[in-house]
Design a protein around this motif. Structure first.
Motif, PDB file in Angstrom:
ATOM      1  N   ASN A 188       0.828  -1.221   0.000  1.00  0.00           N
ATOM      2  CA  ASN A 188       0.000   0.000   0.000  1.00  0.00           C
ATOM      3  C   ASN A 188       0.852   1.257   0.000  1.00  0.00           C
ATOM      4  OD1 ASN A 188      -2.400  -1.581   0.138  1.00  0.00           O
ATOM      5  ND2 ASN A 188      -2.117  -1.783   2.358  1.00  0.00           N
ATOM      6  N   GLY A 189       1.931   1.212  -0.769  1.00  0.00           N
ATOM      7  CA  GLY A 189       2.785   2.382  -0.931  1.00  0.00           C
ATOM      8  C   GLY A 189       3.838   2.565   0.143  1.00  0.00           C
ATOM      9  N   THR A 190       3.858   1.705   1.160  1.00  0.00           N
ATOM     10  CA  THR A 190       4.843   1.811   2.239  1.00  0.00           C
ATOM     11  C   THR A 190       5.842   0.677   2.136  1.00  0.00           C
ATOM     12  OG1 THR A 190       3.231   2.855   3.713  1.00  0.00           O
ATOM     13  CG2 THR A 190       5.177   1.879   4.745  1.00  0.00           C
ATOM     14  N   LEU A 191       7.123   1.002   2.293  1.00  0.00           N
ATOM     15  CA  LEU A 191       8.186   0.000   2.177  1.00  0.00           C
ATOM     16  C   LEU A 191       8.442  -0.653   3.532  1.00  0.00           C
ATOM     17  CD1 LEU A 191      10.102  -1.108  -0.039  1.00  0.00           C
ATOM     18  CD2 LEU A 191      11.856   0.415   0.889  1.00  0.00           C
ATOM     19  N   PHE A 192       8.524  -1.986   3.525  1.00  0.00           N
ATOM     20  CA  PHE A 192       8.810  -2.771   4.724  1.00  0.00           C
ATOM     21  C   PHE A 192      10.051  -3.630   4.494  1.00  0.00           C
ATOM     22  CE2 PHE A 192       4.385  -1.713   5.106  1.00  0.00           C
ATOM     23  CZ  PHE A 192       4.157  -1.564   6.472  1.00  0.00           C
ATOM     24  N   LEU A 193      10.674  -4.023   5.587  1.00  0.00           N
ATOM     25  CA  LEU A 193      11.738  -5.013   5.553  1.00  0.00           C
ATOM     26  C   LEU A 193      11.138  -6.323   6.049  1.00  0.00           C
ATOM     27  CD1 LEU A 193      14.795  -5.660   5.153  1.00  0.00           C
ATOM     28  CD2 LEU A 193      15.051  -5.251   7.614  1.00  0.00           C
ATOM     29  N   ARG A 194      11.085  -7.321   5.180  1.00  0.00           N
ATOM     30  CA  ARG A 194      10.587  -8.644   5.543  1.00  0.00           C
ATOM     31  C   ARG A 194      11.802  -9.527   5.786  1.00  0.00           C
ATOM     32  NH1 ARG A 194       5.683 -10.687   2.040  1.00  0.00           N
ATOM     33  NH2 ARG A 194       4.710  -9.118   3.408  1.00  0.00           N
ATOM     34  N   HIS A 195      11.956 -10.015   7.024  1.00  0.00           N
ATOM     35  CA  HIS A 195      13.204 -10.710   7.354  1.00  0.00           C
ATOM     36  C   HIS A 195      13.022 -11.656   8.526  1.00  0.00           C
ATOM     37  CE1 HIS A 195      14.455  -7.851  10.801  1.00  0.00           C
ATOM     38  NE2 HIS A 195      13.237  -7.519  10.464  1.00  0.00           N
ATOM     39  N   ALA A 196      13.950 -12.603   8.631  1.00  0.00           N
ATOM     40  CA  ALA A 196      14.019 -13.483   9.790  1.00  0.00           C
ATOM     41  C   ALA A 196      14.854 -12.757  10.843  1.00  0.00           C
ATOM     42  CB  ALA A 196      14.645 -14.818   9.423  1.00  0.00           C
ATOM     43  N   SER A 197      14.196 -12.319  11.878  1.00  0.00           N
ATOM     44  CA  SER A 197      14.817 -11.422  12.853  1.00  0.00           C
ATOM     45  C   SER A 197      15.333 -12.168  14.077  1.00  0.00           C
ATOM     46  CB  SER A 197      13.793 -10.370  13.302  1.00  0.00           C
ATOM     47  OG  SER A 197      14.261  -9.646  14.417  1.00  0.00           O
ATOM     48  N   VAL A 198      16.616 -11.987  14.375  1.00  0.00           N
ATOM     49  CA  VAL A 198      17.186 -12.575  15.583  1.00  0.00           C
ATOM     50  C   VAL A 198      16.674 -11.857  16.827  1.00  0.00           C
ATOM     51  CG1 VAL A 198      19.260 -11.128  15.641  1.00  0.00           C
ATOM     52  CG2 VAL A 198      19.356 -13.432  16.594  1.00  0.00           C
ATOM     53  N   VAL A 199      16.222 -10.623  16.663  1.00  0.00           N
ATOM     54  CA  VAL A 199      15.678  -9.843  17.783  1.00  0.00           C
ATOM     55  C   VAL A 199      14.272 -10.329  18.144  1.00  0.00           C
ATOM     56  CG1 VAL A 199      14.981  -7.547  18.576  1.00  0.00           C
ATOM     57  CG2 VAL A 199      17.060  -7.815  17.215  1.00  0.00           C
ATOM     58  N   HIS A 200      13.422 -10.466  17.143  1.00  0.00           N
ATOM     59  CA  HIS A 200      12.024 -10.854  17.371  1.00  0.00           C
ATOM     60  C   HIS A 200      11.812 -12.360  17.308  1.00  0.00           C
ATOM     61  CE1 HIS A 200      10.726  -6.669  17.317  1.00  0.00           C
ATOM     62  NE2 HIS A 200      11.496  -6.489  16.262  1.00  0.00           N
ATOM     63  N   LYS A 201      12.863 -13.091  16.907  1.00  0.00           N
ATOM     64  CA  LYS A 201      12.840 -14.568  16.879  1.00  0.00           C
ATOM     65  C   LYS A 201      11.800 -15.140  15.912  1.00  0.00           C
ATOM     66  CE  LYS A 201      16.005 -14.841  20.125  1.00  0.00           C
ATOM     67  NZ  LYS A 201      16.295 -13.414  20.281  1.00  0.00           N
ATOM     68  N   LYS A 202      11.534 -14.409  14.838  1.00  0.00           N
ATOM     69  CA  LYS A 202      10.599 -14.913  13.838  1.00  0.00           C
ATOM     70  C   LYS A 202      10.740 -14.106  12.553  1.00  0.00           C
ATOM     71  CE  LYS A 202       6.685 -12.039  15.350  1.00  0.00           C
ATOM     72  NZ  LYS A 202       5.281 -12.058  15.816  1.00  0.00           N
ATOM     73  N   VAL A 203      10.099 -14.596  11.490  1.00  0.00           N
ATOM     74  CA  VAL A 203      10.018 -13.864  10.229  1.00  0.00           C
ATOM     75  C   VAL A 203       8.875 -12.864  10.337  1.00  0.00           C
ATOM     76  CG1 VAL A 203       9.611 -14.016   7.749  1.00  0.00           C
ATOM     77  CG2 VAL A 203      10.912 -15.817   8.904  1.00  0.00           C
ATOM     78  N   LEU A 204       9.165 -11.603  10.065  1.00  0.00           N
ATOM     79  CA  LEU A 204       8.147 -10.564  10.201  1.00  0.00           C
ATOM     80  C   LEU A 204       8.437  -9.397   9.286  1.00  0.00           C
ATOM     81  CD1 LEU A 204       8.650  -8.446  13.458  1.00  0.00           C
ATOM     82  CD2 LEU A 204      10.475  -9.690  12.295  1.00  0.00           C
ATOM     83  N   ASP A 205       7.470  -8.489   9.195  1.00  0.00           N
ATOM     84  CA  ASP A 205       7.627  -7.230   8.473  1.00  0.00           C
ATOM     85  C   ASP A 205       7.896  -6.111   9.471  1.00  0.00           C
ATOM     86  OD1 ASP A 205       7.090  -8.438   6.037  1.00  0.00           O
ATOM     87  OD2 ASP A 205       4.990  -7.812   5.988  1.00  0.00           O
ATOM     88  N   GLU A 206       8.887  -5.277   9.159  1.00  0.00           N
ATOM     89  CA  GLU A 206       9.140  -4.064   9.928  1.00  0.00           C
ATOM     90  C   GLU A 206       9.199  -2.895   8.964  1.00  0.00           C
ATOM     91  OE1 GLU A 206      11.713  -4.112  13.536  1.00  0.00           O
ATOM     92  OE2 GLU A 206      12.520  -5.959  12.638  1.00  0.00           O
TER      93      GLU A 206
END
Length: 327
Positions: free
Chosen positions: A284-302
């Motif tokens: 929807n026009g906003t850029l996200f980083l989709r990644h496997a995060s060692v901080v959040h311990k899962k794959v997510l969008d930030e």
């Protein structure tokens, strides 16, 4: 064995700018369910991923390629982060962790899985494409694995990826450079990689010594990687977001977090240039980083801007490199 960017945790330094040392292998045993549950998750994710591959064609048009990358990466949202979850399989000499997994990921294995799916015209091609990404010339062995992003993973995959960092920057870019000392890195490898205890097994000690000796074949090598400084993303004292630059980042592109000459030699035997990888996704026009995060311990969008805005000028993270999958 985890990829190098997961060997020393790339936890966000945020406002402190200091590197936090964690265990050399991310051992997240408390995440594991009984074997049957793990196998069910693996099988379910595999089926969903293969369904997306088989229902879409590799195609040559950019729009279709982007949609496929977005769809594939969305399938695995929420998957658990585990470093060092894959290896060379039962036929491997040293690291006998599974060759392919669909239930848990680290940052690089997640990116590889999505790219391999996007490269595949059918699910029958997936595993071969994954091996082509993960290993130099697709030769499955610990020694030929693309362990170091700026020395191995990116250079060895330039037949599949194109560096678009300068295009995204809209002009000049900065250059990260370091010396990768694989010999010293091999000497720092421990028995956790080969899943045995050298203190109680002479066979284990022999195998570990053999693995460490593989490093003797390498000389220290310079590694270079272009990057966009965070000061080009956040402009002036007010740190105004450079929206024009953001708009030039294609959805589905690979983002490499760059820490030039990252000083971690004391822990793994060598310095590096890259600490983390993810995929840029526009929603929807906003850029996200989709990644496997060692901080959040899962794959997510930030949110892309929010993710990078947390790093101070004193942080070792100085910018990011952008790669696009060739059509």
């Amino acid at each position: 064995m985890p990829f190098i960017d997961d060997v020393v945790s790339h936890r966000k330094e945020r406002m402190t700018g200091g590197l936090k040392k964690t265990s050399l292998i991310c051992v997240l045993s408390f995440f594991f369910s009984p074997a049957m549950a793990i196998n069910a998750i693996d099988s379910a994710n595999k089926a969903l991923l293969y369904k997306v591959i088989d229902e879409s064609q590799a195609g040559t048009r950019s729009a279709g390629h982007t949609q496929k990358l977005e769809a594939l990466s969305q399938v695995l949202l929420g998957s658990v982060y585990v470093g060092g979850s894959v290896g060379e399989g039962e036929e491997g000499i040293y690291d006998k962790d599974p060759l392919v997994r669909f239930d848990v990921f680290d940052c690089t294995t997640y990116v590889e899985t999505i790219l391999a799916g996007a490269m595949s015209s059918s699910s029958d091609e997936f595993e071969q494409n994954l091996m082509r990404l993960r290993y130099k010339e697709g030769n499955v062995s610990f020694v030929s694995r693309n362990h170091f992003p700026s020395l191995d993973w990116l250079p060895n995959n330039q037949d599949k990826l194109v560096d678009i960092t300068s295009t995204v920057a809209g002009g000049a870019v900065s250059m990260a450079k370091t010396i990768i000392d694989k010999t010293a890195w091999y000497q720092h490898i421990g028995d956790d990689v080969i899943h045995c205890d050298v203190a109680s097994s002479s066979d284990c000690l022999t195998l570990l010594t053999r693995l460490q000796g593989e490093g003797d074949a390498f000389d220290p090598e310079p590694a270079f990687l272009s990057y966009i400084p965070l000061t080009d993303l956040f402009l002036g004292e007010a740190k105004r977001t450079n929206q024009a630059l953001l708009d030039r980042i294609p959805s589905g592109s690979v983002i490499n977090m760059v820490r030039p000459d990252w000083p971690i030699k004391q822990w793994i035997g060598t310095n590096m240039n890259v600490s983390h990888q993810g995929i840029a996704i526009r929603k929807n026009g906003t850029l996200f980083l989709r990644h496997a995060s060692v901080v959040h311990k899962k794959v997510l969008d930030e949110n892309f801007v929010d993710y990078f805005s947390g790093y101070s000028a004193s942080s070792t993270l100085k910018g990011f490199n952008v790669q696009s999958l060739k059509h």
